[in-house]
Structure formats: C-alpha cells, structure tokens
Design a protein around this motif. Structure first.
Motif, short mmCIF file in Angstrom:
data_model
loop_
_atom_site.label_atom_id
_atom_site.label_comp_id
_atom_site.label_asym_id
_atom_site.label_seq_id
_atom_site.Cartn_x
_atom_site.Cartn_y
_atom_site.Cartn_z
N GLU A 242 -3.24 21.38 16.56
CA GLU A 242 -2.36 21.48 17.73
C GLU A 242 -1.37 20.32 17.78
OE1 GLU A 242 -5.05 21.78 21.01
OE2 GLU A 242 -5.62 23.86 20.55
N GLN A 243 -1.82 19.13 17.41
CA GLN A 243 -0.92 17.98 17.39
C GLN A 243 0.17 18.16 16.34
OE1 GLN A 243 -3.87 15.00 16.69
NE2 GLN A 243 -4.31 14.68 18.86
N LEU A 244 -0.21 18.67 15.17
CA LEU A 244 0.77 18.90 14.12
C LEU A 244 1.77 19.97 14.52
CD1 LEU A 244 -1.67 18.78 11.08
CD2 LEU A 244 0.20 17.17 11.49
N ARG A 245 1.27 21.02 15.15
CA ARG A 245 2.17 22.08 15.62
C ARG A 245 3.19 21.53 16.61
NH1 ARG A 245 -0.53 27.58 17.52
NH2 ARG A 245 1.70 27.89 17.94
N ASP A 246 2.73 20.69 17.52
CA ASP A 246 3.65 20.16 18.53
C ASP A 246 4.67 19.22 17.90
OD1 ASP A 246 4.39 20.25 21.24
OD2 ASP A 246 3.56 18.26 21.56
N LEU A 247 4.26 18.45 16.89
CA LEU A 247 5.19 17.56 16.22
C LEU A 247 6.29 18.36 15.52
CD1 LEU A 247 5.89 14.62 15.39
CD2 LEU A 247 4.56 15.02 13.30
N VAL A 248 5.92 19.42 14.81
CA VAL A 248 6.91 20.24 14.10
C VAL A 248 7.85 20.90 15.10
CG1 VAL A 248 7.25 22.24 12.62
CG2 VAL A 248 5.43 20.60 12.10
N ALA A 249 7.29 21.46 16.19
CA ALA A 249 8.14 22.12 17.19
C ALA A 249 9.10 21.12 17.84
CB ALA A 249 7.27 22.79 18.25
N ALA A 250 8.62 19.91 18.13
CA ALA A 250 9.46 18.90 18.75
C ALA A 250 10.51 18.36 17.79
CB ALA A 250 8.60 17.75 19.27
N ALA A 251 10.23 18.44 16.50
CA ALA A 251 11.15 17.88 15.50
C ALA A 251 12.47 18.63 15.46
CB ALA A 251 10.50 17.89 14.12
N LEU A 252 12.48 19.90 15.81
CA LEU A 252 13.72 20.67 15.71
C LEU A 252 14.77 20.17 16.69
CD1 LEU A 252 12.18 24.23 15.28
CD2 LEU A 252 12.96 22.64 13.52
N ALA A 253 14.37 19.91 17.95
CA ALA A 253 15.31 19.35 18.92
C ALA A 253 15.64 17.90 18.57
CB ALA A 253 14.71 19.43 20.33
N MET A 254 14.64 17.17 18.09
CA MET A 254 14.86 15.77 17.73
C MET A 254 15.85 15.66 16.56
SD MET A 254 13.88 12.83 18.77
CE MET A 254 14.12 11.15 18.19
N GLN A 255 15.79 16.60 15.66
CA GLN A 255 16.71 16.62 14.52
C GLN A 255 18.16 16.72 15.00
OE1 GLN A 255 16.53 20.10 12.03
NE2 GLN A 255 17.04 18.95 10.18
N GLN A 256 18.40 17.56 15.99
CA GLN A 256 19.76 17.71 16.53
C GLN A 256 20.23 16.43 17.21
OE1 GLN A 256 19.81 21.17 19.02
NE2 GLN A 256 19.36 22.58 17.35
N LEU A 257 19.32 15.76 17.91
CA LEU A 257 19.69 14.52 18.59
C LEU A 257 20.02 13.42 17.58
CD1 LEU A 257 17.06 14.57 21.47
CD2 LEU A 257 19.52 14.98 21.67
N VAL A 258 19.23 13.33 16.53
CA VAL A 258 19.51 12.32 15.49
C VAL A 258 20.85 12.62 14.81
CG1 VAL A 258 18.74 11.41 13.26
CG2 VAL A 258 17.10 11.74 15.12
N ALA A 259 21.14 13.89 14.61
CA ALA A 259 22.44 14.25 14.04
C ALA A 259 23.57 13.83 14.97
CB ALA A 259 22.50 15.77 13.80
N GLY A 260 23.31 13.83 16.29
CA GLY A 260 24.31 13.37 17.24
C GLY A 260 24.52 11.87 17.17
N VAL A 261 23.45 11.12 16.88
CA VAL A 261 23.58 9.66 16.71
C VAL A 261 24.43 9.38 15.47
CG1 VAL A 261 22.33 7.53 16.20
CG2 VAL A 261 21.42 9.15 17.88
N ASP A 262 24.13 10.08 14.38
CA ASP A 262 24.89 9.92 13.13
C ASP A 262 25.86 11.08 12.99
OD1 ASP A 262 23.23 7.76 12.64
OD2 ASP A 262 21.83 8.92 11.45
#
Length: 446
Positions: A242-262
């Motif tokens: 469950e923890q791994l699933r939540d990390l992967v699901a959260a990574a998709l939005a986080m990826q977009q935010l990091v792309a906004g930083v760079d």
C-alpha cells in the motif's frame, strides 16, 4: 518488447491462428465465457487459498482454448506496460500496475492476508462483504498479473470468494461501471489517507450487486462467529504494498511540479518517476534514492510558484509516502559497523555468495521472485566487491524475513544468516586493520 504479441500482425499469439485483432477478441470472449460458466458451476480450479498459484490456474482454465500462454503472468515475458485509466471527465491518466518482477510475491501476500481474514466469511450483510471485497479486488487488480484477461480472472476469483462467504456477486448487472470503478482505485486521486474515497465506487458496485445465497450452508458461512477482522490492520507485507502504491500514485503529480521548477529542462522530473518505479521494483532502493527525492520535494514545497493548496497537498502526499518507506536499520544477527574500505576475506565473501544464490533459487521456487531477484543482485555485487552494505544489505534482510517464515527454506535461511554474520565480521576486521595508529600510540613528536 511485448513477447505475448506477434510483431508481424500486432495480434496476441493464439492457438486459433487468427491474425485479426477484432476476430481474436470475439473468439477469446466466446471461449472464456463458456469456461466462466463452468467455473461458476463448480468445474475447474478449486481451493480456499487465493494466491499466485490459484490465480494462474484460473487464468489457465479460462483461456486454455485460445492462448498457449494461458496461466503465464507478465513476469514470464518481462512485460510491464502502462495503460490509460477509464475515468470519464478526466484526461488520460496513466495507470502503473505492480512491477512484473513482484507479481507472484504480491499475489501470495494478498492471499496470505485474505486467509487471515478467513476469506471474508462471517460478514453478515452484503454491505459488510462489499467493503472488504472491494478492498481486495482493488489490490488484486493493481497487481494485474496477466497480459490479457485480468478482468475475467478476477470475476471468477471473486465469485468463488463470495460463494465461500455465503454470497453471490453478479458482475454482469452493471458491467459497464466496473472498469471506471476499478481504475479509480488504481489511480488513487485522493491518496492513502483517503483510500475509502477512491474505493467508494467499487464498494458501492459490489454492494448493489451482492445478494445472500439461500440455504443452511450459506447462512453458516455468513455467521458473525466466523469473522476474523484484521485487528492490527494489514500485514507488514500488504502494508508495504500500500505504501509503494501510494508513492507511485503521488509521483505522477510530483513529476509535473518538478517539471515546473525546472521549466526549461525535464531530466529531473523524468528521473523522479524512474527512481520511484525503481523503489517499487525493489523497496531497498529507497536507501539509494530517498535523499534525492526528499530534496526535490523540499524544493517544490519552498518554491513560491507552488504555494497553492493543491500543490502543497500533492507535495505533502508525496513526502508522506516517501517517509513511510524509509527502511528500518537492517537487522541481521550482527549489525553493520562502519563501512570497510578494504574487501573482506575471500572465503567469507565466497561462502556468502554461495548461500545467497542457494536461497535465491529457493525463494523463486516458492513463488517469491521479487526478493529472489534482489538477493541475487546483492550476491553478484558482493561477488565483485566482497562488501555487503547499503541497499544490498537491505535486500538480504528482506529475503531472510520472507524465507524464515517458510519451513522449506529455514535451513537455507540459517546458512545465509551465518554467512552474512561472518562476512560482516570480516569487514569489521579489515576496517580495524586498515585504521592508522593514533599519535598517542606513536609517542611524542620529535
């Protein structure tokens, strides 16, 4: 590369010699529905342990008329794949299923926990059964064990779980609503802290289409005296899933935010998702990637452009999921001392490598390919460097934790633990030998 598909026709390899995708889909549907009816009538794989072996058997039974690879999971062909979620009103959201290396391990972990919960017997109302059935259906669906036919395999499996628990589930009544409901669970838009919201549609679908079976046997299966709730929550293995699933699901939005930083470069955003997926394949990799991912998360938290509630919520969710996966201090019988700069004695490392490879083979044979693969990688690393530490030590600990619960592997696990202890002692000895003497030992300067 998709080894289930003929590269010349783009159609699944099949027994019927069909080269048209639409024709094959119809033929597969006709044959599998006949087999599904046979399963519903009690013909086919039976049992009360819903693990990797059982699901493979169900898939093989359903698709034996069409596919030579019936019963094989994605792992046999090394197929991962990403699929767009079927969620009305949203743009194409990618769904990342369980890593193919971990399919059998995760199915076995789910089957073990379901058995602890008495396979959902003792739940007196359709609503009570639906709540737990939706939880497990979501987890099994996320594993997505097979290249094709996951939906029918799960329908057959959960029809049997329901039958044993005194219920009947009609998956045909609102069939068009099943895919969006199950995809919502995988996408997990609300996160681990609000899991019930992501499962609400699936739970309500189960509740509307579940009815109590008649008869004394079914009444007995629903009697509350048979209920065995998980009083301490999920097992450690399922909690990690469950923890791994939540990390992967959260990574998709986080990826977009990091792309906004760079905003002029995307390499860190791309690397973030790759690192998260690496952790999903091998949880011990959080030791390697954790610090970098935490730093990225903090950059986004402090960036003035992302102070809105939605962005802060997503960064908080990612940070919480990452923090939950930080591994405890590895717990071999002898804990690691300071890292040795010189390799351990060759005999100690060679014995460790032999023991690790032996246990890796045993874990794979017992249906735990994930820990087996990680342990084998650790053994190969030690074979090259004669040093055991970091993520490799975590992989050994993970393998021992799993193997020591299996009587067939107890002896091999004990051998590896002893070899690991000897290797660590040799490393500490080499580290002490290479430490230069202090000034006090040398006497006063002249």
């Amino acid at each position: 590369m998709d080894k289930f598909t003929d590269p010349h026709t783009g159609v699944f390899y099949n027994k019927l010699g069909i080269t048209d995708a639409v024709e094959l889909e119809q033929a597969t549907k006709d044959a599998s529905l006949r087999r599904l009816q046979e399963l519903a009538a009690g013909y086919g794989p039976q049992g009360d342990t819903f693990d990797a072996q059982q699901l493979r058997a169900v898939h093989q039974d359903l698709f034996q008329d069409t596919f030579e690879w019936a019963g094989q999971t994605r792992r046999e062909a090394g197929f991962q794949g990403v699929k767009a979620a079927d969620l009305p009103g949203t743009t194409a959201v990618p769904m990342h299923f369980a890593p193919f290396e971990r399919i059998d391990e995760r199915l076995n972990s789910l089957g073990e926990q379901l058995k602890l919960e008495n396979n959902l017997k003792g739940l007196p109302t359709p609503e009570a059964f639906a709540e737990r059935a939706a939880y497990y259906f979501d987890h099994y669906n996320h594993v997505h064990a097979f290249r094709e036919g996951n939906g029918r395999t799960l329908q057959a499996t959960f029809a049997e779980i329901a039958f044993q628990a005194g219920y009947q589930v009609d998956f045909n009544r609102e069939h068009e609503k099943l895919n969006p409901a199950r995809d919502q669970g995988i996408v997990s838009l609300h996160g681990g802290q609000h899991r019930e919201r992501d499962l609400q549609a699936l739970q309500e679908l189960f509740a509307r289409n579940t009815t109590p079976l008649p008869g004394a046997e079914a009444d007995a299966a629903r009697h509350p005296s048979l209920a065995q709730p998980l009083r301490n929550g999920p097992t450690p293995a399922v909690r990690q899933i469950e923890q791994l699933r939540d990390l992967v699901a959260a990574a998709l939005a986080m990826q977009q935010l990091v792309a906004g930083v760079d905003y002029r470069r995307t390499h860190r955003a791309d690397a973030l998702l790759n690192q998260v997926l690496d952790i999903d394949r091998n949880p011990a990799a959080v030791v390697q990637h954790g610090a970098v991912l935490q730093k990225l998360q903090q950059e986004v938290v402090l960036d003035k452009r992302f102070q809105d509630p939605a962005s802060q919520r997503e960064t908080g969710r990612f940070g919480a999921a990452l923090a939950a996966l930080h591994p405890p201090t590895p717990a071999l019988a002898v804990t690691m001392g300071p890292a040795a700069s010189s390799p351990a004695q060759p005999s100690a490392s060679a014995e460790f490598v032999r023991a690790a490879k032996q246990l890796s083979e045993g874990l794979d044979a017992q249906g735990y390919p994930g820990p087996a693969d990680n342990l084998l990688r650790a053994a190969k690393a030690v074979e090259k460097s004669a040093y055991l530490g970091g993520a490799n030590l975590q992989a050994v600990t993970e393998a021992l934790t799993r193997a020591e619960k299996l009587p067939a592997l107890a002896e091999d696990a004990a051998t590896l633990r002893t070899a690991g202890r000897s290797l660590q002692e040799a490393q500490r000895g080499m580290a002490s030998a290479s430490t230069p003497p202090s000034r006090e030992a040398e006497g006063p300067e002249r």
